[in-house]
Design a protein around this motif. Structure first.
Motif, PDB file in Angstrom:
ATOM      1  N   THR A   1       4.468   0.691  -4.677  1.00  0.00           N
ATOM      2  CA  THR A   1       3.375   0.996  -3.757  1.00  0.00           C
ATOM      3  C   THR A   1       3.878   1.696  -2.490  1.00  0.00           C
ATOM      4  OG1 THR A   1       3.456  -1.131  -2.591  1.00  0.00           O
ATOM      5  CG2 THR A   1       2.162  -1.032  -4.640  1.00  0.00           C
ATOM      6  N   ASP A   2       2.993   1.893  -1.547  1.00  0.00           N
ATOM      7  CA  ASP A   2       3.310   2.677  -0.344  1.00  0.00           C
ATOM      8  C   ASP A   2       4.090   1.903   0.713  1.00  0.00           C
ATOM      9  OD1 ASP A   2       2.079   5.105  -1.142  1.00  0.00           O
ATOM     10  OD2 ASP A   2       0.112   4.306  -0.615  1.00  0.00           O
TER      11      ASP A   2
ATOM     12  N   SER B   1       4.651  -3.564  -7.425  1.00  0.00           N
ATOM     13  CA  SER B   1       4.686  -2.593  -8.514  1.00  0.00           C
ATOM     14  C   SER B   1       3.491  -2.798  -9.441  1.00  0.00           C
ATOM     15  CB  SER B   1       5.984  -2.761  -9.319  1.00  0.00           C
ATOM     16  OG  SER B   1       5.999  -1.923 -10.457  1.00  0.00           O
ATOM     17  N   PRO B   2       2.606  -1.793  -9.556  1.00  0.00           N
ATOM     18  CA  PRO B   2       1.500  -1.919 -10.522  1.00  0.00           C
ATOM     19  C   PRO B   2       2.054  -1.876 -11.938  1.00  0.00           C
ATOM     20  CG  PRO B   2       1.552   0.285  -9.577  1.00  0.00           C
ATOM     21  CD  PRO B   2       2.600  -0.500  -8.857  1.00  0.00           C
TER      22      PRO B   2
ATOM     23  N   LEU C   1      -0.671  -6.353 -10.339  1.00  0.00           N
ATOM     24  CA  LEU C   1       0.307  -5.849  -9.364  1.00  0.00           C
ATOM     25  C   LEU C   1       1.444  -6.862  -9.289  1.00  0.00           C
ATOM     26  CD1 LEU C   1       0.760  -3.497  -7.330  1.00  0.00           C
ATOM     27  CD2 LEU C   1      -0.071  -5.035  -5.555  1.00  0.00           C
TER      28      LEU C   1
ATOM     29  N   SER D   1      -3.810   3.853 -14.437  1.00  0.00           N
ATOM     30  CA  SER D   1      -3.783   2.414 -14.701  1.00  0.00           C
ATOM     31  C   SER D   1      -3.920   2.085 -16.183  1.00  0.00           C
ATOM     32  CB  SER D   1      -4.889   1.703 -13.909  1.00  0.00           C
ATOM     33  OG  SER D   1      -6.167   2.139 -14.328  1.00  0.00           O
TER      34      SER D   1
ATOM     35  N   GLU E   1      -5.394  -1.168  -2.678  1.00  0.00           N
ATOM     36  CA  GLU E   1      -5.879  -0.146  -3.613  1.00  0.00           C
ATOM     37  C   GLU E   1      -4.918   0.070  -4.782  1.00  0.00           C
ATOM     38  OE1 GLU E   1      -6.829   3.411  -1.552  1.00  0.00           O
ATOM     39  OE2 GLU E   1      -8.380   2.488  -0.293  1.00  0.00           O
ATOM     40  N   TRP E   2      -3.719  -0.463  -4.666  1.00  0.00           N
ATOM     41  CA  TRP E   2      -2.734  -0.335  -5.736  1.00  0.00           C
ATOM     42  C   TRP E   2      -2.903  -1.417  -6.806  1.00  0.00           C
ATOM     43  CZ3 TRP E   2       1.241   3.199  -6.591  1.00  0.00           C
ATOM     44  CH2 TRP E   2       1.420   4.170  -5.596  1.00  0.00           C
TER      45      TRP E   2
ATOM     46  N   LYS F   1      -1.273   7.550  -7.047  1.00  0.00           N
ATOM     47  CA  LYS F   1      -1.272   6.331  -7.854  1.00  0.00           C
ATOM     48  C   LYS F   1      -1.198   6.690  -9.341  1.00  0.00           C
ATOM     49  CE  LYS F   1      -3.666   3.682  -4.344  1.00  0.00           C
ATOM     50  NZ  LYS F   1      -3.570   4.800  -3.371  1.00  0.00           N
TER      51      LYS F   1
ATOM     52  N   ASP G   1      -1.916  -2.734   0.825  1.00  0.00           N
ATOM     53  CA  ASP G   1      -1.768  -1.930  -0.395  1.00  0.00           C
ATOM     54  C   ASP G   1      -2.733  -2.371  -1.492  1.00  0.00           C
ATOM     55  OD1 ASP G   1       0.090  -0.200   0.589  1.00  0.00           O
ATOM     56  OD2 ASP G   1       1.822  -1.096  -0.398  1.00  0.00           O
TER      57      ASP G   1
END
Length: 357
Positions: free
Chosen positions: A30-31, A164-165, A136, A20, A126-127, A17, A124
């Motif tokens: 993200t995954d 997308s963060p 996000l 931030s 945790e993103w 990651k 997702d």
């Protein structure tokens, strides 16, 4: 209850990651991603969440040749308590289907689309970043995938959602920007695709943006395509002007995109008993207000930036400095209130927030 069942394939090689505290806009993903297929025989079917990956598409897919595609943009926000929430996703899905109708793409089940986004966010979660001003970004989009070179609507599509963060859209934050009024190029005309969120609208705007960049401006102010007289949008945002205590925004006319943030701003202003008008406004009228000392504030509104104050408008060799180039009281209050609702720090009197977990 949805008739669809979403299958899930876990990404066994999760990505590292990003930091931030240093998030550019739209660079990291993200995954996982959501995909659903469409065919004439089956309709929308086979919804699934799979590892984020490249798409395998035939070179003759109609998206590449005739631009049959639409997209949306919304965000998930991390609250101070660690919860994740959405802001008015129903309005985004309504607009997605309006765009679908204009582009001859089959409509999606709006309730299921929101459920699919929630499901993807849960996987997702945790993103979703927690640093101030981060979120996000959620990008749902639909592309025509049928391999065919005849000019007609595709018979096959994919509905995809990626995440997308992101940090702040403008690195400078909520500070006034310089805008150039665009007199040469046209973004959209009534009867065209301006009121749909489709890729071609943005591609056609890039050349004016390049010119503005070279001249030191953050964005362009678009005028109507027929008379090049009436104000429509600022960059890819809706635009507002505060004149003599009243807020004016261009009326939806078939070439202006109906922004979710625009709708929220109008509702909020009315809630505060601030007069607001949706109507035609020309650059000549705006300039007269400026000369008479009546133009008090100007700002753009959109999902990415939320509120973007305008400190200067360049038009016909005139440089209109608005509110001494400072962020106005209404712009600031709108930004603080909207973002406060989105992040859960301000009471939501409109029931706009949707909890994810």
């Amino acid at each position: 209850m949805s008739e669809y069942t979403i299958t899930f394939i876990k990404n066994e090689q999760p990505k590292e990651k990003p930091d931030s505290d240093h998030l550019p806009f739209g660079k990291f993903f993200t995954d996982h991603m959501f995909i659903q297929d469409y065919s004439e025989e089956k309709g929308w079917h086979n919804p699934r969440i799979v590892p984020y990956q490249p798409l395998v598409i035939d070179p003759a897919a109609m998206i590449f040749h005739y631009g049959q595609t639409i997209f949306e943009g919304l965000k998930a926000y991390r609250t101070a308590e660690g919860n994740v929430q959405l802001f008015r996703p129903d309005k985004n899905m309504e607009r997605l289907n309006r765009s679908n109708r204009r582009m001859c793409i089959p409509e999606v089940d709006e309730e299921f689309a929101i459920d699919a986004i929630k499901h993807l966010l849960h996987i997702d979660q945790e993103w979703v970043p927690s640093a101030p001003g981060t979120s996000l970004y959620i990008r749902p989009f639909i592309i025509a995938t049928e391999p065919f070179l005849g000019v007609r609507p595709s018979k096959n599509y994919q509905f995809i959602v990626i995440l997308s963060p992101v940090g702040a859209y403008y690195e400078s934050g909520i500070n006034p920007v310089k805008i150039a009024v665009e007199n040469n190029y046209v973004r959209a005309v009534k009867g065209g695709t301006g009121e749909a969120k489709t890729a071609g609208n943005y591609a056609s705007s890039l050349i004016a943006q390049e010119v503005a960049d070279k001249e030191g401006y953050a964005q362009v102010l678009w005028l109507d395509g027929l008379e090049k007289k009436y104000i429509e949008e600022v960059g890819s945002m809706n635009v507002f002007f505060k004149v003599n205590g009243k807020v004016i925004t261009p009326a939806l006319n078939g070439s202006i995109l109906e922004g979710v943030t625009r709708n929220s701003v109008i509702q909020m202003l009315k809630h505060w008993d601030i007069p607001v008008e949706e109507r035609k406004i020309s650059m000549e009228e705006l300039y007269d207000h400026y000369i008479n000392g009546e133009l008090e504030e100007a700002f753009g509104s959109g999902t990415a930036a939320v509120i973007s104050p305008i400190g200067e408008l360049a038009w016909n060799n005139e440089h209109m400095i608005i509110n001494d180039g400072k962020t106005g009281a209404i712009s600031s209050k709108l930004y603080q209130t909207l973002t406060g609702i989105q992040y859960g720090t301000v009471k939501d009197p409109f029931n706009w927030v949707v909890k994810v977990k």
